[in-house]
Design an enzyme around this catalytic site. Structure first.
Site, mmCIF file in Angstrom:
data_model
loop_
_atom_site.group_PDB
_atom_site.id
_atom_site.type_symbol
_atom_site.label_atom_id
_atom_site.label_comp_id
_atom_site.label_asym_id
_atom_site.label_seq_id
_atom_site.Cartn_x
_atom_site.Cartn_y
_atom_site.Cartn_z
ATOM 1 N N ASN A 156 -11.205 -2.232 -4.983
ATOM 2 C CA ASN A 156 -10.466 -1.239 -5.782
ATOM 3 C C ASN A 156 -11.202 -0.867 -7.081
ATOM 4 O OD1 ASN A 156 -7.210 -2.516 -4.739
ATOM 5 N ND2 ASN A 156 -8.318 -0.746 -3.978
ATOM 6 N N ARG A 207 0.109 7.745 -2.633
ATOM 7 C CA ARG A 207 0.720 8.797 -1.813
ATOM 8 C C ARG A 207 2.172 9.044 -2.202
ATOM 9 N NH1 ARG A 207 -1.191 6.135 3.575
ATOM 10 N NH2 ARG A 207 -1.861 4.569 2.033
ATOM 11 N N ASP A 231 0.827 -1.211 0.000
ATOM 12 C CA ASP A 231 0.000 0.000 0.000
ATOM 13 C C ASP A 231 0.863 1.264 0.000
ATOM 14 O OD1 ASP A 231 -2.386 1.382 -0.001
ATOM 15 O OD2 ASP A 231 -2.536 1.424 2.187
ATOM 16 N N GLY A 232 0.327 2.307 -0.602
ATOM 17 C CA GLY A 232 0.974 3.622 -0.546
ATOM 18 C C GLY A 232 1.511 4.125 -1.878
ATOM 19 N N ARG A 236 -4.730 -1.540 9.029
ATOM 20 C CA ARG A 236 -5.925 -2.349 8.760
ATOM 21 C C ARG A 236 -5.606 -3.451 7.759
ATOM 22 N NH1 ARG A 236 -7.508 2.925 7.093
ATOM 23 N NH2 ARG A 236 -7.090 3.235 4.883
HETATM 24 C C1 IPE Z 1 -5.481 -2.586 0.026
HETATM 25 O O1 IPE Z 1 -5.142 -1.262 -0.165
HETATM 26 C C2 IPE Z 1 -5.513 -3.305 -1.283
HETATM 27 C C3 IPE Z 1 -4.232 -3.444 -1.958
HETATM 28 C C4 IPE Z 1 -3.055 -3.108 -1.500
HETATM 29 C C5 IPE Z 1 -4.326 -4.034 -3.259
HETATM 30 P P1 IPE Z 1 -6.257 -0.122 -0.292
HETATM 31 O O2 IPE Z 1 -5.512 1.155 -0.498
HETATM 32 O O3 IPE Z 1 -7.254 -0.484 -1.303
HETATM 33 O O4 IPE Z 1 -6.939 -0.167 1.133
HETATM 34 P P2 IPE Z 1 -7.759 0.935 1.926
HETATM 35 O O5 IPE Z 1 -8.785 1.491 0.985
HETATM 36 O O6 IPE Z 1 -6.783 1.981 2.356
HETATM 37 O O7 IPE Z 1 -8.344 0.206 3.093
HETATM 38 C C1 IPE Z 2 -1.610 0.328 -3.334
HETATM 39 O O1 IPE Z 2 -1.415 1.692 -3.376
HETATM 40 C C2 IPE Z 2 -2.011 -0.239 -4.674
HETATM 41 C C3 IPE Z 2 -3.432 -0.599 -4.769
HETATM 42 C C4 IPE Z 2 -4.297 -0.555 -3.808
HETATM 43 C C5 IPE Z 2 -3.903 -1.035 -6.063
HETATM 44 P P1 IPE Z 2 -2.612 2.721 -3.326
HETATM 45 O O2 IPE Z 2 -3.016 3.027 -4.732
HETATM 46 O O3 IPE Z 2 -3.694 2.270 -2.447
HETATM 47 O O4 IPE Z 2 -1.882 3.988 -2.699
HETATM 48 P P2 IPE Z 2 -2.472 4.976 -1.606
HETATM 49 O O5 IPE Z 2 -2.894 4.133 -0.442
HETATM 50 O O6 IPE Z 2 -3.612 5.686 -2.234
HETATM 51 O O7 IPE Z 2 -1.325 5.873 -1.272
HETATM 52 MG MG MG Z 3 -4.076 2.466 -0.469
#
Ligand code: IPE
Ligand code: IPE
Ligand code: MG
Length: 252
Positions: free
Chosen positions: A76, A32, A28-29, A201
């Site tokens: 997603n 950002r 995740d991230g 989470r």
């Molecule tokens: C969890 O990340 C799913 C993946 C990393 C693929 P999200 O960015 O979708 O989760 P939330 O929305 O912050 O809970």
């Molecule tokens: C994780 O990064 C990748 C997926 C959930 C597909 P994010 O796209 O959720 O990145 P943030 O959490 O918005 O920074």
């Molecule tokens: Mg995310």
């Protein structure tokens, strides 16, 4: 008199080794990471694939046998279509570019999640990556794509119910029997579950399988994750005491 419930037939009873066999990661991230550099979110996803490549290699080097990564959740789909399309394109590009190498390196690829609704070209590539690496045993890479744990459990329950109705399965439902219907059948439960980006989470990842996983949360954004973080994760894991509901050895 207190009645003893049947203890889980899947939870190990003995002491666990200091190194995890199976590490699962919520990557995740990406968004950002990109936004903080005034880049489009898609740039973060591209760099996220680089982090995945580094992590797969590092996991193999560090003796981990199973790596499961969360790359697209059933939730997603709520993102803009352009981002969703880009993420599908990235999965495709990753498999197209890395499949031959991973295959030669002895990596078995599995993709868990719902196949229905995937674009046909992506579904075909997923199928090909699994078929071509089925005989590999050196390292197991599982990609959770279009995956949600509740959806997985529901699909498993539906399939189990169908088999009971058809007389294929005994009506006696056990944990071990139910587990065979999950997308992760044949894969041991994760010993360690890591989430990057500072969120605390699970976001619908491996809810059944992570019942006794050790959890680690890293502040680092996924595109910056690398071998040093994985090494730190293994050090922190080694300090944990996994009790599975029992009393620690040597305790009062
Ligand atoms: C969890 O990340 C799913 C993946 C990393 C693929 P999200 O960015 O979708 O989760 P939330 O929305 O912050 O809970
Ligand atoms: C994780 O990064 C990748 C997926 C959930 C597909 P994010 O796209 O959720 O990145 P943030 O959490 O918005 O920074
Ligand atoms: Mg995310």
């Amino acid at each position: 008199m207190v009645r003893a419930a049947v203890p889980s037939d899947l939870v190990p009873a003995g002491p666990q080794p200091a190194a995890p066999r199976h590490v699962a990661i919520i990557m995740d991230g990406n968004g950002r990471w990109a936004t903080s550099r005034s880049l489009p979110r898609t740039a973060g996803h591209e760099r996220g694939v680089e982090a995945l490549r580094r992590t797969v290699e590092a996991a193999g080097d560090l003796g981990i046998e199973y790596l499961t990564v969360f790359s697209f959740s059933t939730e997603n789909w709520r993102r803009p279509a352009s981002e969703v399309n880009m993420l599908f394109g990235l999965l495709k590009a990753y498999v197209q570019r890395d499949l031959a190498r991973l295959k030669n390196e002895g990596v078995r690829i599995r993709v868990i999640g719902v196949r229905d609704g995937l674009p046909p070209d992506v579904a075909e590539l997923v199928q090909k990556s699994e078929a071509e690496t089925r005989e590999n045993h050196k390292f197991n890479l599982t990609i959770a794509f279009n995956y949600g744990a509740r959806d997985e459990i529901l699909r498993a329950a539906q399939a189990y119910a169908r088999d009971v109705k058809a007389g294929v399965r005994d009506e006696q439902i056990t944990e071990a029997g139910f587990q065979e219907y999950l997308d992760t059948h044949g894969i041991p439960d994760p010993d360690l579950l890591i989430r990057t980006s500072g969120e605390f989470r699970i976001s619908n990842f491996l809810l059944w399988q992570a019942a006794y996983s050790e959890l680690l949360f890293f502040d680092v954004l996924w595109p910056d994750f690398g071998k040093a973080h994985l090494e730190e994760a293994l050090r922190r894991y080694a300090e944990r005491e996994r009790r599975y509901g029992a009393v620690a050895p040597g305790a009062g």
